[in-house]
Design a protein around this motif. Structure first.
Motif, PDB file in Angstrom:
ATOM      1  N   TRP A 136      41.431  37.254  47.864  1.00 24.97           N
ATOM      2  CA  TRP A 136      40.435  36.976  48.903  1.00 24.97           C
ATOM      3  C   TRP A 136      40.826  35.738  49.698  1.00 24.97           C
ATOM      4  O   TRP A 136      40.630  35.684  50.919  1.00 24.97           O
ATOM      5  CB  TRP A 136      39.048  36.795  48.283  1.00 24.97           C
ATOM      6  CG  TRP A 136      38.954  35.595  47.389  1.00 24.97           C
ATOM      7  CD1 TRP A 136      39.243  35.546  46.056  1.00 24.97           C
ATOM      8  CD2 TRP A 136      38.606  34.266  47.775  1.00 24.97           C
ATOM      9  NE1 TRP A 136      39.076  34.260  45.586  1.00 24.97           N
ATOM     10  CE2 TRP A 136      38.681  33.451  46.631  1.00 24.97           C
ATOM     11  CE3 TRP A 136      38.217  33.685  48.972  1.00 24.97           C
ATOM     12  CZ2 TRP A 136      38.404  32.101  46.640  1.00 24.97           C
ATOM     13  CZ3 TRP A 136      37.939  32.332  48.985  1.00 24.97           C
ATOM     14  CH2 TRP A 136      38.029  31.563  47.833  1.00 24.97           C
ATOM     15  N   PHE A 137      41.400  34.741  49.021  1.00 27.50           N
ATOM     16  CA  PHE A 137      41.793  33.507  49.696  1.00 27.50           C
ATOM     17  C   PHE A 137      42.974  33.752  50.630  1.00 27.50           C
ATOM     18  O   PHE A 137      42.983  33.293  51.779  1.00 27.50           O
ATOM     19  CB  PHE A 137      42.132  32.445  48.648  1.00 27.50           C
ATOM     20  CG  PHE A 137      42.467  31.109  49.237  1.00 27.50           C
ATOM     21  CD1 PHE A 137      41.490  30.338  49.832  1.00 27.50           C
ATOM     22  CD2 PHE A 137      43.766  30.635  49.199  1.00 27.50           C
ATOM     23  CE1 PHE A 137      41.796  29.105  50.388  1.00 27.50           C
ATOM     24  CE2 PHE A 137      44.082  29.408  49.740  1.00 27.50           C
ATOM     25  CZ  PHE A 137      43.086  28.646  50.338  1.00 27.50           C
ATOM     26  N   ASN A 138      43.971  34.498  50.139  1.00 27.66           N
ATOM     27  CA  ASN A 138      45.128  34.811  50.982  1.00 27.66           C
ATOM     28  C   ASN A 138      44.716  35.626  52.198  1.00 27.66           C
ATOM     29  O   ASN A 138      45.169  35.365  53.311  1.00 27.66           O
ATOM     30  CB  ASN A 138      46.180  35.576  50.178  1.00 27.66           C
ATOM     31  CG  ASN A 138      46.809  34.725  49.112  1.00 27.66           C
ATOM     32  OD1 ASN A 138      46.752  33.511  49.153  1.00 27.66           O
ATOM     33  ND2 ASN A 138      47.410  35.369  48.130  1.00 27.66           N
ATOM     34  N   GLY A 139      43.865  36.621  51.988  1.00 26.48           N
ATOM     35  CA  GLY A 139      43.395  37.440  53.102  1.00 26.48           C
ATOM     36  C   GLY A 139      42.579  36.641  54.100  1.00 26.48           C
ATOM     37  O   GLY A 139      42.703  36.828  55.318  1.00 26.48           O
ATOM     38  N   THR A 140      41.747  35.742  53.597  1.00 28.32           N
ATOM     39  CA  THR A 140      40.950  34.892  54.481  1.00 28.32           C
ATOM     40  C   THR A 140      41.854  33.978  55.303  1.00 28.32           C
ATOM     41  O   THR A 140      41.620  33.781  56.500  1.00 28.32           O
ATOM     42  CB  THR A 140      39.951  34.054  53.657  1.00 28.32           C
ATOM     43  OG1 THR A 140      39.114  34.938  52.913  1.00 28.32           O
ATOM     44  CG2 THR A 140      39.095  33.194  54.552  1.00 28.32           C
ATOM     45  N   LEU A 141      42.887  33.432  54.677  1.00 29.14           N
ATOM     46  CA  LEU A 141      43.832  32.595  55.415  1.00 29.14           C
ATOM     47  C   LEU A 141      44.537  33.389  56.509  1.00 29.14           C
ATOM     48  O   LEU A 141      44.707  32.901  57.634  1.00 29.14           O
ATOM     49  CB  LEU A 141      44.875  31.997  54.463  1.00 29.14           C
ATOM     50  CG  LEU A 141      44.462  30.772  53.682  1.00 29.14           C
ATOM     51  CD1 LEU A 141      45.592  30.342  52.747  1.00 29.14           C
ATOM     52  CD2 LEU A 141      44.109  29.632  54.612  1.00 29.14           C
ATOM     53  N   ILE A 142      44.942  34.614  56.187  1.00 32.82           N
ATOM     54  CA  ILE A 142      45.600  35.459  57.192  1.00 32.82           C
ATOM     55  C   ILE A 142      44.646  35.710  58.357  1.00 32.82           C
ATOM     56  O   ILE A 142      45.006  35.531  59.522  1.00 32.82           O
ATOM     57  CB  ILE A 142      46.042  36.811  56.568  1.00 32.82           C
ATOM     58  CG1 ILE A 142      47.203  36.608  55.613  1.00 32.82           C
ATOM     59  CG2 ILE A 142      46.396  37.826  57.640  1.00 32.82           C
ATOM     60  CD1 ILE A 142      48.537  36.406  56.265  1.00 32.82           C
TER      61      ILE A 142
END
Length: 156
Positions: free
Chosen positions: A89-95
């Motif tokens: 979720w964190f990686n996707g939010t950063l993207i």
């Protein structure tokens, strides 16, 4: 007997190619951003071409562009989190946030003014939400792929 040996060698090469610890999180995030940009540019040109040759109403242009942007974020979030083992979720939010921030800055440069209106807030929130949801899905999909590879081909 020879077929089993070939299958084991194939499983070893699949495992070697799917090692996720070879690159850092930043590598996958940057690569996801590059993928999203590479998807967006042709889709923008297709929409522009379709608008020029058809009677496409101008009122539907912002939703068409937003859907193009969201498709790019979906693909980039899936890619960047499929190789991760945690915090999808964190990686996707950063993207999603980084991609939308880049678009907002480009918009401000083209308009020669900085403004924070509901369109920009909608873009940023959509990027955050879609990025986090697809990051979770990409992490789970990547986890399923890893489990199926190692389940069908135990380590030797």
């Amino acid at each position: 007997m020879n077929n089993k040996r070939i299958a084991r060698e194939k499983a070893k090469t699949i495992k070697k190619n799917y090692i996720v610890d070879t690159h850092s999180r930043i590598y996958y995030l940057l690569k996801g951003l590059c993928i999203s940009i590479c998807i967006s540019i042709p889709l923008f040109f297709i929409i522009t071409y379709a608008i020029n040759i058809t009677d496409f109403p101008e009122e539907y242009m912002p939703p068409a562009l937003l859907s193009t942007i969201l498709i790019s974020i979906v693909v980039a979030s899936f890619y960047s989190t499929a190789a991760a083992k945690s915090k999808g979720w964190f990686n996707g939010t950063l993207i999603g946030f980084t991609y939308m921030s880049i678009l907002v800055v480009i918009r401000w440069i083209l308009e020669n003014r900085i403004s924070l209106n509901k369109d920009i807030l909608t873009m940023l929130l959509c990027g955050l939400l879609i990025g986090s949801i697809c990051g979770i899905a990409g992490l789970n999909l990547g986890d399923k792929i890893r489990k199926s590879i190692f389940k069908n081909h135990p380590r030797t």
